[in-house]
Write a protein that holds these residues in place. Structure first.
Motif, PDB file in Angstrom:
ATOM      1  N   VAL A  40       0.830  -1.203   0.000  1.00 40.79           N
ATOM      2  CA  VAL A  40       0.000   0.000   0.000  1.00 40.79           C
ATOM      3  C   VAL A  40       0.865   1.254   0.000  1.00 40.79           C
ATOM      4  O   VAL A  40       0.633   2.196  -0.761  1.00 40.79           O
ATOM      5  CB  VAL A  40      -0.949  -0.006   1.210  1.00 40.79           C
ATOM      6  N   VAL A  41       1.869   1.273   0.874  1.00 43.11           N
ATOM      7  CA  VAL A  41       2.743   2.444   0.972  1.00 43.11           C
ATOM      8  C   VAL A  41       3.505   2.645  -0.341  1.00 43.11           C
ATOM      9  O   VAL A  41       3.626   3.769  -0.842  1.00 43.11           O
ATOM     10  CB  VAL A  41       3.721   2.300   2.144  1.00 43.11           C
ATOM     11  N   TRP A  42       4.011   1.558  -0.888  1.00 41.61           N
ATOM     12  CA  TRP A  42       4.777   1.646  -2.137  1.00 41.61           C
ATOM     13  C   TRP A  42       3.906   2.158  -3.275  1.00 41.61           C
ATOM     14  O   TRP A  42       4.333   2.992  -4.078  1.00 41.61           O
ATOM     15  CB  TRP A  42       5.358   0.281  -2.475  1.00 41.61           C
ATOM     16  N   LYS A  43       2.649   1.699  -3.323  1.00 43.10           N
ATOM     17  CA  LYS A  43       1.737   2.160  -4.363  1.00 43.10           C
ATOM     18  C   LYS A  43       1.398   3.638  -4.157  1.00 43.10           C
ATOM     19  O   LYS A  43       1.280   4.405  -5.119  1.00 43.10           O
ATOM     20  CB  LYS A  43       0.468   1.321  -4.361  1.00 43.10           C
ATOM     21  N   ALA A  44       1.230   4.042  -2.902  1.00 38.15           N
ATOM     22  CA  ALA A  44       0.924   5.452  -2.614  1.00 38.15           C
ATOM     23  C   ALA A  44       2.059   6.362  -3.059  1.00 38.15           C
ATOM     24  O   ALA A  44       1.830   7.504  -3.472  1.00 38.15           O
ATOM     25  CB  ALA A  44       0.663   5.636  -1.118  1.00 38.15           C
ATOM     26  N   MET A  45       3.293   5.872  -2.993  1.00 42.69           N
ATOM     27  CA  MET A  45       4.434   6.664  -3.445  1.00 42.69           C
ATOM     28  C   MET A  45       4.597   6.612  -4.953  1.00 42.69           C
ATOM     29  O   MET A  45       5.401   7.349  -5.520  1.00 42.69           O
ATOM     30  CB  MET A  45       5.724   6.164  -2.775  1.00 42.69           C
ATOM     31  N   GLY A  46       3.837   5.716  -5.606  1.00 38.22           N
ATOM     32  CA  GLY A  46       3.916   5.610  -7.060  1.00 38.22           C
ATOM     33  C   GLY A  46       4.951   4.630  -7.552  1.00 38.22           C
ATOM     34  O   GLY A  46       5.290   4.626  -8.738  1.00 38.22           O
ATOM     35  N   GLY A  47       5.470   3.768  -6.649  1.00 38.09           N
ATOM     36  CA  GLY A  47       6.502   2.814  -7.046  1.00 38.09           C
ATOM     37  C   GLY A  47       7.803   3.530  -7.403  1.00 38.09           C
ATOM     38  O   GLY A  47       8.007   4.703  -7.075  1.00 38.09           O
ATOM     39  N   TRP A  48       8.684   2.805  -8.087  1.00 43.13           N
ATOM     40  CA  TRP A  48       9.967   3.390  -8.458  1.00 43.13           C
ATOM     41  C   TRP A  48       9.789   4.625  -9.328  1.00 43.13           C
ATOM     42  O   TRP A  48      10.487   5.624  -9.174  1.00 43.13           O
ATOM     43  CB  TRP A  48      10.831   2.359  -9.194  1.00 43.13           C
ATOM     44  N   ARG A  49       8.820   4.551 -10.236  1.00 47.34           N
ATOM     45  CA  ARG A  49       8.599   5.693 -11.125  1.00 47.34           C
ATOM     46  C   ARG A  49       8.178   6.920 -10.323  1.00 47.34           C
ATOM     47  O   ARG A  49       8.663   8.034 -10.550  1.00 47.34           O
ATOM     48  CB  ARG A  49       7.544   5.350 -12.164  1.00 47.34           C
ATOM     49  N   GLY A  50       7.269   6.741  -9.389  1.00 49.46           N
ATOM     50  CA  GLY A  50       6.820   7.856  -8.571  1.00 49.46           C
ATOM     51  C   GLY A  50       7.936   8.449  -7.739  1.00 49.46           C
ATOM     52  O   GLY A  50       8.032   9.673  -7.581  1.00 49.46           O
ATOM     53  N   VAL A  51       8.785   7.588  -7.183  1.00 53.53           N
ATOM     54  CA  VAL A  51       9.916   8.068  -6.383  1.00 53.53           C
ATOM     55  C   VAL A  51      10.860   8.897  -7.245  1.00 53.53           C
ATOM     56  O   VAL A  51      11.291   9.991  -6.864  1.00 53.53           O
ATOM     57  CB  VAL A  51      10.665   6.884  -5.740  1.00 53.53           C
ATOM     58  N   VAL A  52      11.184   8.369  -8.422  1.00 51.89           N
ATOM     59  CA  VAL A  52      12.105   9.083  -9.314  1.00 51.89           C
ATOM     60  C   VAL A  52      11.505  10.412  -9.763  1.00 51.89           C
ATOM     61  O   VAL A  52      12.177  11.445  -9.759  1.00 51.89           O
ATOM     62  CB  VAL A  52      12.444   8.199 -10.540  1.00 51.89           C
ATOM     63  N   GLU A  53      10.223  10.398 -10.138  1.00 51.80           N
ATOM     64  CA  GLU A  53       9.568  11.626 -10.595  1.00 51.80           C
ATOM     65  C   GLU A  53       9.474  12.661  -9.488  1.00 51.80           C
ATOM     66  O   GLU A  53       9.478  13.867  -9.751  1.00 51.80           O
ATOM     67  CB  GLU A  53       8.174  11.309 -11.135  1.00 51.80           C
ATOM     68  N   SER A  54       9.395  12.191  -8.249  1.00 55.13           N
ATOM     69  CA  SER A  54       9.298  13.110  -7.123  1.00 55.13           C
ATOM     70  C   SER A  54      10.640  13.721  -6.755  1.00 55.13           C
ATOM     71  O   SER A  54      10.726  14.904  -6.411  1.00 55.13           O
ATOM     72  CB  SER A  54       8.719  12.359  -5.908  1.00 55.13           C
ATOM     73  N   VAL A  55      11.698  12.918  -6.842  1.00 58.16           N
ATOM     74  CA  VAL A  55      13.000  13.339  -6.326  1.00 58.16           C
ATOM     75  C   VAL A  55      13.885  13.996  -7.380  1.00 58.16           C
ATOM     76  O   VAL A  55      14.561  15.002  -7.114  1.00 58.16           O
ATOM     77  CB  VAL A  55      13.737  12.125  -5.712  1.00 58.16           C
ATOM     78  N   LEU A  56      13.878  13.447  -8.601  1.00 60.94           N
ATOM     79  CA  LEU A  56      14.894  13.831  -9.583  1.00 60.94           C
ATOM     80  C   LEU A  56      14.881  15.306 -10.005  1.00 60.94           C
ATOM     81  O   LEU A  56      15.957  15.912 -10.112  1.00 60.94           O
ATOM     82  CB  LEU A  56      14.783  12.924 -10.811  1.00 60.94           C
ATOM     83  N   PRO A  57      13.719  15.931 -10.264  1.00 65.69           N
ATOM     84  CA  PRO A  57      13.767  17.340 -10.677  1.00 65.69           C
ATOM     85  C   PRO A  57      14.471  18.248  -9.673  1.00 65.69           C
ATOM     86  O   PRO A  57      15.309  19.080 -10.053  1.00 65.69           O
ATOM     87  CB  PRO A  57      12.290  17.708 -10.830  1.00 65.69           C
ATOM     88  N   SER A  58      14.169  18.089  -8.391  1.00 66.12           N
ATOM     89  CA  SER A  58      14.827  18.906  -7.362  1.00 66.12           C
ATOM     90  C   SER A  58      16.305  18.569  -7.258  1.00 66.12           C
ATOM     91  O   SER A  58      17.157  19.458  -7.110  1.00 66.12           O
ATOM     92  CB  SER A  58      14.156  18.691  -6.002  1.00 66.12           C
ATOM     93  N   LEU A  59      16.624  17.273  -7.333  1.00 63.43           N
ATOM     94  CA  LEU A  59      18.011  16.854  -7.233  1.00 63.43           C
ATOM     95  C   LEU A  59      18.832  17.415  -8.384  1.00 63.43           C
ATOM     96  O   LEU A  59      19.955  17.932  -8.180  1.00 63.43           O
ATOM     97  CB  LEU A  59      18.087  15.325  -7.213  1.00 63.43           C
ATOM     98  N   ILE A  60      18.291  17.325  -9.592  1.00 64.84           N
ATOM     99  CA  ILE A  60      19.010  17.840 -10.758  1.00 64.84           C
ATOM    100  C   ILE A  60      19.199  19.348 -10.652  1.00 64.84           C
ATOM    101  O   ILE A  60      20.265  19.879 -10.984  1.00 64.84           O
ATOM    102  CB  ILE A  60      18.252  17.471 -12.047  1.00 64.84           C
ATOM    103  N   PHE A  61      18.184  20.061 -10.174  1.00 62.32           N
ATOM    104  CA  PHE A  61      18.308  21.510 -10.023  1.00 62.32           C
ATOM    105  C   PHE A  61      19.443  21.859  -9.063  1.00 62.32           C
ATOM    106  O   PHE A  61      20.278  22.724  -9.356  1.00 62.32           O
ATOM    107  CB  PHE A  61      17.002  22.104  -9.514  1.00 62.32           C
ATOM    108  N   VAL A  62      19.469  21.192  -7.914  1.00 60.19           N
ATOM    109  CA  VAL A  62      20.486  21.495  -6.914  1.00 60.19           C
ATOM    110  C   VAL A  62      21.884  21.165  -7.433  1.00 60.19           C
ATOM    111  O   VAL A  62      22.824  21.963  -7.299  1.00 60.19           O
ATOM    112  CB  VAL A  62      20.210  20.724  -5.603  1.00 60.19           C
TER     113      VAL A  62
END
Length: 253
Positions: A40-62
């Motif tokens: 349930v938790v993993w699905k709520a986060m969107g799986g690997w794709r959701g994690v990457v989509e959530s983290v990568l834009p900010s990480l790349i900017f920094v």
């Protein structure tokens, strides 16, 4: 007004509950589900794709800004990767809402940063979001209509009947307060750093720190609270199913 309707019940409650419940169901947060907590938790986060989509834009900017010190290049990189995620979702005909939302947020943040020339303004939409969500959660709990309860009531098909059960009212109140606290903690930690970035001498360090904190206080705090919320809601309704008269026993007299 239909016969038997409670005139004290705000009409907006059903609409809000339906909207929240639908969003929760799409995220996999259905208390009636027999799925494991981890799933349930993993699905709520969107799986690997959701994690990457959530983290990568900010990480790349920094990273881009830290290396290049060029605001335009850093924003192009951040918005570009968000655009790629959105295009890929459309191409694969998968639900684009999360990626599209990320793209819109990245674009708004980029425009704001370009207008002010302050790279830390890239994090302003996130600060405003935390403030808005936290306020909504807190106010809803304090006025007796906690948003978590509205969502759960819609998902379980009982509307706002949970308000007649003291056990559920308490549980949904404290769950909603916990979510309000999460948003408040994020805002309380990150806002002073953002304010320090208004001094040009602090901008470079503030960007790196804000980016790090946004990632560290994002999914790592979101996931445990999702688990607690789902487990609590499921326990409340499992108990109800096992003992149909429990609600009546707990109802105020």
């Amino acid at each position: 007004m239909s016969e038997g309707a409670d005139p004290r019940e705000p009409k907006a409650s059903e609409l809000i509950g339906e909207a929240l419940g639908t969003a929760a169901r799409r995220a996999g947060l259905d208390p009636s589900s027999s799925a494991t907590t981890g799933h349930v938790v993993w699905k709520a986060m969107g799986g690997w794709r959701g994690v990457v989509e959530s983290v990568l834009p900010s990480l790349i900017f920094v990273v881009a800004y830290t290396v290049s010190r060029d605001l335009v290049v850093s924003l192009i990189a951040s918005v570009g990767i968000a655009a790629v995620f959105t295009v890929v979702r459309f191409a694969q005909k998968s639900p684009p809402a999360a990626a599209l939302g990320g793209l819109i947020a990245a674009a708004i943040a980029a425009v704001l940063s370009l207008l002010t020339g302050n790279p830390s303004d890239n994090f302003v939409p996130g600060l405003l979001t935390n403030a808005a969500y936290g306020t909504a959660m807190l106010v809803s709990a304090l006025i007796g209509w906690p948003l978590i309860g509205l969502a759960a009531g819609y998902l379980m098909g009982e509307g706002v009947a949970w308000r007649r059960d003291r056990r559920k009212r308490r549980a949904f109140f404290w769950l909603t307060i916990a979510w309000a606290a999460l948003f408040a903690v994020r805002l309380g930690v990150q806002l002073p750093i953002y304010l320090s970035s208004l001094d040009p001498a602090n901008r470079e360090s503030a960007v790196a720190l804000l980016g790090t904190l946004k990632i560290a206080m994002g999914l790592p705090l979101f996931a445990p609270l999702v688990a607690v919320t789902w487990l609590t809601a499921r326990a409340l309704y499992v108990r109800r199913a096992a003992t149909p008269d429990a609600d009546a026993a707990d109802a105020p007299r």
